[in-house]
Write a protein that holds these residues in place. Structure first.
Motif, PDB file in Angstrom:
ATOM      1  N   GLN A 173       0.800  -1.231   0.077  1.00 21.73           N
ATOM      2  CA  GLN A 173       0.032  -0.154   0.016  1.00 21.73           C
ATOM      3  C   GLN A 173       1.035   1.169   0.286  1.00 21.73           C
ATOM      4  O   GLN A 173       1.557   1.327   1.119  1.00 21.73           O
ATOM      5  N   ILE A 174       1.057   1.870  -0.892  1.00 19.08           N
ATOM      6  CA  ILE A 174       1.359   2.939  -1.317  1.00 19.08           C
ATOM      7  C   ILE A 174       0.469   4.412  -1.452  1.00 19.08           C
ATOM      8  O   ILE A 174      -0.722   4.468  -1.379  1.00 19.08           O
ATOM      9  N   THR A 175       0.994   5.422   0.206  1.00 17.96           N
ATOM     10  CA  THR A 175       0.533   6.180   0.628  1.00 17.96           C
ATOM     11  C   THR A 175       1.405   7.653   0.442  1.00 17.96           C
ATOM     12  O   THR A 175       2.183   7.730   1.207  1.00 17.96           O
ATOM     13  N   LYS A 176       1.040   8.758  -0.306  1.00 19.65           N
ATOM     14  CA  LYS A 176       1.386  10.429   0.033  1.00 19.65           C
ATOM     15  C   LYS A 176       0.878  11.397   0.368  1.00 19.65           C
ATOM     16  O   LYS A 176      -0.472  11.274   0.112  1.00 19.65           O
ATOM     17  N   ILE A 177       1.893  11.393   1.319  1.00 19.36           N
ATOM     18  CA  ILE A 177       0.914  12.608   2.451  1.00 19.36           C
ATOM     19  C   ILE A 177       1.641  13.751   2.868  1.00 19.36           C
ATOM     20  O   ILE A 177       3.186  13.979   2.359  1.00 19.36           O
ATOM     21  N   ARG A 178       0.855  14.924   3.081  1.00 19.32           N
ATOM     22  CA  ARG A 178       1.920  15.906   3.809  1.00 19.32           C
ATOM     23  C   ARG A 178       2.084  15.638   4.801  1.00 19.32           C
ATOM     24  O   ARG A 178       1.816  15.696   5.674  1.00 19.32           O
ATOM     25  N   VAL A 179       3.411  16.815   4.857  1.00 20.53           N
ATOM     26  CA  VAL A 179       4.348  17.190   5.741  1.00 20.53           C
ATOM     27  C   VAL A 179       4.839  18.721   5.736  1.00 20.53           C
ATOM     28  O   VAL A 179       4.877  18.977   4.983  1.00 20.53           O
ATOM     29  N   PRO A 180       5.525  18.778   6.539  1.00 19.12           N
ATOM     30  CA  PRO A 180       6.334  20.175   7.017  1.00 19.12           C
ATOM     31  C   PRO A 180       7.877  20.163   6.425  1.00 19.12           C
ATOM     32  O   PRO A 180       7.754  19.120   5.675  1.00 19.12           O
ATOM     33  N   LEU A 181       8.040  21.498   6.059  1.00 14.01           N
ATOM     34  CA  LEU A 181       9.141  21.714   4.845  1.00 14.01           C
ATOM     35  C   LEU A 181      10.816  21.294   6.216  1.00 14.01           C
ATOM     36  O   LEU A 181      11.104  21.283   5.490  1.00 14.01           O
TER      37      LEU A 181
END
Length: 415
Positions: free
Chosen positions: A106-114
């Motif tokens: 399962q491949i998931t793209k998530i949002r993270v801080p800079l």
């Protein structure tokens, strides 16, 4: 250890702690800070008055003093922006995309801080709160380096932010102010690539050129505002005068104020007398052929070549004629800073041509350029208005302060 190195190390450590700071805690911190800003309004103005007094003594222009000044309304707007952010959805951890590999992973793209943001800015102390609040909500640590002219205001605001925030779990070092106002501090800060992930400069042309030339850290350029309004032959002229007046005079010291108006040659004589009268407190610089007919007005001067493409940040407006929408588009794309440009027209085809062809971050039809603002766009504030194309463009809210990573969940798969 230098001040900058010490700050940078603390910020990097804080950025790791912010990764685990829960959304509800961030919201609670911001709510408390927004309330404290309102409660300390008079104290904020007292700190700001020291900067205004020093600025007047140093001979700062009216425009720069306006950028520096914190009024009741501006302080309330700062607090309102923080309180709005407190209620926004947390972008961190948001799933951007996801799919299952053919082997079952399962491949998931998530949002993270800079990570760690370095914000270098001039004059406007409200940027201090906007940047700190946006950084916290997006789980970024931030190093703030304001100008010498706003040092008292900035010190007070950062102290207020941190003293209030730590009571609710703000990590030490998450929001820091560089108190060294010498240019040497900027020179050192922009080379801290080991600790600072992104630089966001907000200021004048010379500051940005210095940073672009010398920085070893990725940069998001913001704020240069050579904004244009084109008045088409089909424009509603009374409406056009109102829009231009707002875009120039509502707050001329901001980067989203109009600096140049282009008039279709068929409407120039119809609109200019009214425009000149309505902008009686604006110095209007007309190109030669227009000046020949309207040079007798007290607020009109003959424009110089360098006035076209200039960022005045003052009650000054350059005006010239063009033959048609195509010439307007060509001129704007050659002279604009890529910030915000507008067409005033009732011709659908010309509007769509303009909106599609102008290569700027924000393009308007029949509206003032003054709406290019994070708060106006519903972002609860902004870290700046990016005039470049990579990573972020236009008003930079929470999502523009994030990047992404891929999470892959598997059960022993090999390739």
């Amino acid at each position: 250890m230098s001040e900058i190195l010490d700050i940078a190390k603390m910020a990097k450590a804080a950025s790791r702690q912010l990764l685990n700071l829960k959304s509800e805690i961030k919201s609670e911190i911001l709510q408390a800070i927004g309330s404290e800003i309102l409660a300390r309004k008079e104290a904020i103005k007292n700190a700001n008055s020291l900067d205004l007094k020093n600025g007047e003594s140093a001979g700062l222009s009216t425009a720069l003093l306006d950028r520096l000044k914190l009024t009741d309304a501006r302080i309330e707007a700062m607090a309102d922006g923080v309180l709005q952010l407190a209620n926004f959805a947390d972008p961190i951890g948001e799933t951007i995309d996801g799919w299952r590999h053919k082997n079952g992973m399962q491949i998931t793209k998530i949002r993270v801080p800079l990570g760690v943001l370095g914000i270098i800015y001039e004059s406007r102390p409200n940027v201090t709160i906007d940047a700190a609040a946006l950084a916290l909500k997006s789980s970024n640590a931030v190093i703030l380096r304001g100008s010498a002219s706003a040092i008292n205001s900035n010190k007070f605001l950062v102290e207020l932010f941190n003293k209030t925030g730590v009571k609710f779990g703000l990590p030490q070092g998450a929001v820091q102010l560089v108190q060294n106002v010498e240019r040497t501090a900027v020179d050192e800060m922009i080379k801290m690539h080991e600790f600072i992930d992104v630089l966001i400069p907000r200021g004048g042309k010379s500051l940005k050129e210095f940073i672009i030339k010398n920085a070893t850290i990725p940069i998001i350029e913001t704020g240069a505002g050579v904004c244009h309004i084109y008045v088409d032959e089909s424009a509603d002229l009374p409406k056009a005068v109102t829009i231009i007046k707002n875009a120039k005079t509502q707050r001329p010291s901001t980067c989203n104020s109009v600096e140049c108006v282009l008039l279709h040659e068929s409407v120039a004589d119809k609109i200019l007398p009214n425009l000149i009268n309505e902008l009686e407190n604006v110095q209007i610089r007309l190109e030669g052929r227009l000046f020949e007919n309207y040079g007798g007005f007290d607020n009109v001067e003959l424009a110089k070549d360098e006035d076209f493409g200039a960022e005045f940040l003052d009650l000054i407006l350059a005006v010239k004629c063009v033959k048609n929408v195509d010439e307007a588009i060509c001129y704007i794309n050659s002279h604009s800073s890529g910030h915000s440009d507008s067409i005033l027209s009732e011709d659908y085809q010309n509007i769509e041509k303009f909106l599609n062809a102008i290569d700027s971050a924000v393009v308007y039809a029949n509206a003032s350029t003054r709406f290019s603002d994070g708060g106006e766009f519903g972002f609860g504030g902004e870290i700046g208005i990016s005039t470049q194309k990579l990573h972020a463009r236009g008003p930079m809210g929470l999502r523009e302060l994030t990047t992404s990573k891929y999470i892959v969940r598997a059960s022993g798969q090999i390739r």
